[in-house]
Design a protein around this motif. Structure first.
Motif, PDB file in Angstrom:
ATOM      1  N   PHE A 192       0.617  -1.285   0.197  1.00 19.44           N
ATOM      2  CA  PHE A 192       0.117   0.134  -0.058  1.00 19.44           C
ATOM      3  C   PHE A 192       0.812   1.259  -0.037  1.00 19.44           C
ATOM      4  O   PHE A 192       1.989   1.121   0.479  1.00 19.44           O
ATOM      5  N   ASP A 193       0.261   2.289  -0.587  1.00 19.86           N
ATOM      6  CA  ASP A 193       0.934   3.651  -0.584  1.00 19.86           C
ATOM      7  C   ASP A 193       0.114   4.675   0.015  1.00 19.86           C
ATOM      8  O   ASP A 193      -1.005   4.227   0.301  1.00 19.86           O
ATOM      9  N   ALA A 194       0.550   5.860   0.290  1.00 22.45           N
ATOM     10  CA  ALA A 194      -0.244   6.926   0.712  1.00 22.45           C
ATOM     11  C   ALA A 194      -0.829   8.094  -0.406  1.00 22.45           C
ATOM     12  O   ALA A 194      -1.310   9.154  -0.128  1.00 22.45           O
ATOM     13  N   ALA A 195      -0.852   7.558  -1.665  1.00 25.81           N
ATOM     14  CA  ALA A 195      -1.409   8.226  -2.631  1.00 25.81           C
ATOM     15  C   ALA A 195      -2.902   8.531  -2.609  1.00 25.81           C
ATOM     16  O   ALA A 195      -3.738   7.682  -1.735  1.00 25.81           O
ATOM     17  N   VAL A 196      -3.385   9.663  -2.810  1.00 23.23           N
ATOM     18  CA  VAL A 196      -4.882  10.035  -2.616  1.00 23.23           C
ATOM     19  C   VAL A 196      -5.512  10.622  -4.081  1.00 23.23           C
ATOM     20  O   VAL A 196      -6.722  10.825  -4.064  1.00 23.23           O
ATOM     21  N   GLN A 197      -4.770  10.505  -4.896  1.00 28.96           N
ATOM     22  CA  GLN A 197      -5.285  11.061  -6.319  1.00 28.96           C
ATOM     23  C   GLN A 197      -5.307   9.946  -7.179  1.00 28.96           C
ATOM     24  O   GLN A 197      -5.599  10.154  -8.274  1.00 28.96           O
ATOM     25  N   ARG A 198      -4.799   8.941  -6.862  1.00 27.93           N
ATOM     26  CA  ARG A 198      -4.923   7.833  -7.965  1.00 27.93           C
ATOM     27  C   ARG A 198      -5.052   6.339  -7.136  1.00 27.93           C
ATOM     28  O   ARG A 198      -4.442   6.186  -6.069  1.00 27.93           O
ATOM     29  N   ALA A 199      -5.688   5.364  -7.512  1.00 26.18           N
ATOM     30  CA  ALA A 199      -6.267   4.053  -6.719  1.00 26.18           C
ATOM     31  C   ALA A 199      -5.003   3.358  -6.813  1.00 26.18           C
ATOM     32  O   ALA A 199      -4.760   2.487  -5.887  1.00 26.18           O
ATOM     33  N   GLY A 200      -4.309   2.953  -7.635  1.00 28.71           N
ATOM     34  CA  GLY A 200      -3.353   2.055  -7.770  1.00 28.71           C
ATOM     35  C   GLY A 200      -1.993   2.243  -9.056  1.00 28.71           C
ATOM     36  O   GLY A 200      -2.125   3.276  -9.774  1.00 28.71           O
ATOM     37  N   ILE A 201      -1.175   1.630  -8.714  1.00 29.47           N
ATOM     38  CA  ILE A 201       0.117   1.954  -9.710  1.00 29.47           C
ATOM     39  C   ILE A 201       0.831   0.337  -9.955  1.00 29.47           C
ATOM     40  O   ILE A 201       0.901  -0.215  -8.888  1.00 29.47           O
ATOM     41  N   THR A 202       1.149   0.213 -11.198  1.00 30.88           N
ATOM     42  CA  THR A 202       2.203  -1.025 -11.178  1.00 30.88           C
ATOM     43  C   THR A 202       3.352  -0.467 -11.470  1.00 30.88           C
ATOM     44  O   THR A 202       3.594   0.370 -12.513  1.00 30.88           O
ATOM     45  N   ARG A 203       4.456  -1.125 -10.893  1.00 28.18           N
ATOM     46  CA  ARG A 203       5.812  -0.517 -10.885  1.00 28.18           C
ATOM     47  C   ARG A 203       6.612  -1.732 -11.378  1.00 28.18           C
ATOM     48  O   ARG A 203       7.035  -2.623 -10.906  1.00 28.18           O
ATOM     49  N   PHE A 204       6.933  -1.539 -12.868  1.00 28.78           N
ATOM     50  CA  PHE A 204       7.591  -2.812 -13.547  1.00 28.78           C
ATOM     51  C   PHE A 204       8.826  -2.905 -13.308  1.00 28.78           C
ATOM     52  O   PHE A 204       9.231  -4.065 -12.998  1.00 28.78           O
ATOM     53  N   ASP A 205       9.625  -2.018 -12.878  1.00 30.01           N
ATOM     54  CA  ASP A 205      11.199  -1.908 -12.677  1.00 30.01           C
ATOM     55  C   ASP A 205      10.991  -2.619 -11.323  1.00 30.01           C
ATOM     56  O   ASP A 205      12.406  -3.547 -11.078  1.00 30.01           O
ATOM     57  N   ARG A 206      10.528  -2.399 -10.471  1.00 29.49           N
ATOM     58  CA  ARG A 206      10.376  -3.213  -9.187  1.00 29.49           C
ATOM     59  C   ARG A 206       9.662  -4.474  -9.126  1.00 29.49           C
ATOM     60  O   ARG A 206       9.588  -5.077  -7.893  1.00 29.49           O
ATOM     61  N   LYS A 207       8.755  -4.679 -10.063  1.00 29.99           N
ATOM     62  CA  LYS A 207       7.844  -5.943  -9.992  1.00 29.99           C
ATOM     63  C   LYS A 207       6.972  -5.729  -8.640  1.00 29.99           C
ATOM     64  O   LYS A 207       7.048  -6.388  -7.853  1.00 29.99           O
TER      65      LYS A 207
END
Length: 208
Positions: A28-43
């Motif tokens: 989980f992260d602390a973002a409040v303006q987007r619901a999710g993200i996929t970080r390919f470089d870190r998998k």
């Protein structure tokens, strides 16, 4: 009562494993303006903790599932595909709607910061504004006659150097100190008896 984020984390891990993403991590992260993200470089698949908690509170379980499957589809499609036809086909195959964005009716996180000008116009922000800003509706360029006065969730904030009292329960409840820094959601306080600065949420401090 179990923390809803713990349940979401368990469901996310199970879904990722079921779709072959066993070498990917979830957080989980602390973002409040987007619901999710996929970080390919870190998998890593990362969902917004505040937004997922809001969804859980509102019973928006479909949006939780949709967000998770949306990001899993990105991981399966690869970074070159974005929201193209390949990604959409994978998203629909694994049970997502294939929407590119969050549904308009989904619960949101209301901005905590509200700036008000002398004429009563308001401007909202999720993060603490940096520096002085004037109302763009009253003047097209900066004009100190129309400075915005900022509040955080209805509270006018204490300034650096102000004496305040901690109202949060716990060891430091009732302690009096001095504001040394105003961060995005918390004060950094110098309090007698504490070797380090105390960090206290704005809502748990009252100005003297």
């Amino acid at each position: 009562m179990p923390d809803p984020l713990d349940l979401i984390r368990a469901d996310a891990r199970a879904a990722m494993d079921a779709h072959g993403l066993t070498d990917w991590s979830f957080r989980f992260d602390a973002a409040v303006q987007r619901a999710g993200i996929t970080r390919f470089d870190r998998k890593v698949i990362s969902l917004s903790g505040p937004i997922m908690r809001r969804y859980a509170e509102e019973g928006a379980t479909d949006e939780i599932r949709e967000t998770l499957l949306h990001e899993i589809a990105h991981a399966l499609a690869g970074h070159r595909h974005g929201h193209d036809a390949t990604w959409r086909a994978i998203a629909r195959r694994i049970g997502s709607s294939g929407r590119r964005t969050v549904a308009p009716e989904a619960p949101t996180i209301e901005p905590g910061w509200v700036g008000t000008c002398p004429a009563g116009h308001t401007l909202t922000r999720h993060r603490r504004p940096a520096g002085a800003r004037s109302c763009s509706r009253c003047a097209t360029t900066f004009d100190d006659r129309f400075l915005l006065t900022w509040t955080y969730r209805g509270r006018k904030l204490a300034v650096v150097g102000s004496r305040v009292r901690v109202t949060a329960p716990g060891r430091w409840s009732g302690a009096v100190g001095t504001v040394r820094r105003v961060a995005h959601t918390r004060y950094h306080l110098r309090v007698p008896g504490s070797a380090k600065f105390l960090t206290v949420p704005f809502e748990h401090v009252e100005e003297l």
